[in-house]
Write an enzyme that holds these catalytic residues in place. Structure first.
Site, short mmCIF file in Angstrom:
data_model
loop_
_atom_site.label_atom_id
_atom_site.label_comp_id
_atom_site.label_asym_id
_atom_site.label_seq_id
_atom_site.Cartn_x
_atom_site.Cartn_y
_atom_site.Cartn_z
N GLU A 1 0.81 -1.37 -0.06
CA GLU A 1 0.01 0.01 0.04
C GLU A 1 0.86 1.15 -0.10
O GLU A 1 1.88 1.19 0.73
CB GLU A 1 -0.76 -0.05 1.35
CG GLU A 1 -1.82 1.24 1.38
CD GLU A 1 -2.40 1.27 2.76
OE1 GLU A 1 -3.35 2.17 2.78
OE2 GLU A 1 -2.25 0.40 3.63
N TYR A 2 0.45 2.26 -0.79
CA TYR A 2 1.14 3.63 -0.81
C TYR A 2 0.58 4.43 0.25
O TYR A 2 -0.68 4.37 0.46
CB TYR A 2 1.10 4.19 -2.05
CG TYR A 2 1.67 5.51 -2.00
CD1 TYR A 2 2.82 6.16 -1.99
CD2 TYR A 2 0.76 6.75 -2.01
CE1 TYR A 2 3.37 7.13 -1.84
CE2 TYR A 2 1.07 8.22 -1.89
CZ TYR A 2 2.73 8.33 -1.54
OH TYR A 2 2.88 9.49 -1.60
N VAL A 3 1.54 4.85 1.27
CA VAL A 3 0.79 5.62 2.32
C VAL A 3 1.35 7.20 2.11
O VAL A 3 2.57 7.57 2.27
CB VAL A 3 1.40 4.97 3.84
CG1 VAL A 3 0.79 6.04 4.80
CG2 VAL A 3 0.85 3.70 3.93
N ASP B 1 9.96 -3.49 16.29
CA ASP B 1 10.71 -2.39 15.83
C ASP B 1 9.91 -0.98 15.95
O ASP B 1 9.90 -0.31 15.02
CB ASP B 1 11.17 -2.73 14.47
CG ASP B 1 12.34 -1.94 13.92
OD1 ASP B 1 13.09 -1.13 14.94
OD2 ASP B 1 12.40 -1.87 12.84
N PRO C 1 9.85 6.01 15.95
CA PRO C 1 9.14 7.22 15.37
C PRO C 1 9.41 7.18 13.67
O PRO C 1 8.49 7.71 12.97
CB PRO C 1 9.81 8.36 15.71
CG PRO C 1 10.28 7.79 17.23
CD PRO C 1 10.96 6.31 17.04
N ASN D 1 9.18 4.28 12.27
CA ASN D 1 8.32 3.09 11.48
C ASN D 1 7.00 3.35 11.56
O ASN D 1 6.05 2.57 11.35
CB ASN D 1 8.69 1.91 12.18
CG ASN D 1 9.98 1.26 11.81
OD1 ASN D 1 10.38 1.66 10.59
ND2 ASN D 1 10.56 0.45 12.63
N ASP E 1 7.17 -1.42 7.90
CA ASP E 1 8.58 -1.92 8.17
C ASP E 1 8.40 -3.27 9.07
O ASP E 1 8.70 -3.15 10.47
CB ASP E 1 9.59 -1.33 8.51
CG ASP E 1 11.04 -1.98 8.62
OD1 ASP E 1 11.20 -2.86 8.17
OD2 ASP E 1 12.15 -1.24 8.95
#
Length: 178
Positions: free
Chosen positions: A6-8, A53, A56, A58, A72
């Site tokens: 997905e493009y965010v 993980d 800030p 991610n 990620d």
């Protein structure tokens, strides 16, 4: 083989804190972030996935509505593939940093939630609301048995703050009326 992602359209939490630290001075915005983060972690934990993980860099906040997206998932582990654990240095639970995968559980992510709250407080120079101060303090306990048992427990506390605030207001109004 294809990987579809997905493009965010948004910015990382680290960038948002750097460019708009005043955004988090508003109590409703910090609570929105925390609730969304806890809901995302709860969804992972419900599927026996530990994120490991949380940092800030991610977390992306979308351009519209500042919706939170975790990105990620490369260090995530579950009970079927826990060979090694990765992490981001300043947001890692002591048991994860020690390198023993057998000691990692949902409370490792809970520790990172506390570190993230502390990071936000440091970057904005605005103290967290009292309820989040209490949550942070319990999340970052070095001994994992002293942390919250689940993200759902924290989510319940954070969401119930609204009811507690209204309850106090109603009690005050009744006391004044009497």
């Amino acid at each position: 083989l294809y990987i579809l992602m997905e493009y965010v359209n948004g910015i990382t939490l680290a960038d948002k804190l750097r460019t708009e630290p005043e955004y988090f001075a508003a109590e409703k915005n910090i609570y929105l972030l925390v609730e969304q983060l806890l809901e995302a972690l709860h969804a992972l934990h419900a599927r026996n996935i530990i994120y490991l993980d949380l940092s800030p860099n991610n977390i992306i906040l979308t351009k519209t509505e500042d919706s939170l997206k975790l990105i990620d998932l490369g260090f995530c582990i579950n009970d079927s593939n826990a060979f090694t654990a990765g992490f981001t240095r300043n947001f890692v639970a002591p048991e994860t940093a020690a390198g023993s995968v057998k000691d990692i559980d949902n409370r490792s992510d809970i520790y990172a939630v506390g570190c993230l709250l502390q990071y936000i407080e440091e970057k904005t120079s605005v103290p967290l609301p009292r309820k989040l101060q209490q949550v942070k303090a319990r999340c970052i306990q070095p001994v994992k048995s002293k942390r919250y048992a689940s993200v759902a427990e924290i989510l319940s506390i954070v969401k119930n703050r609204k009811r507690a605030k209204w309850g106090r207001a109603v009690a005050w109004v009744v006391a004044v009326a009497v």
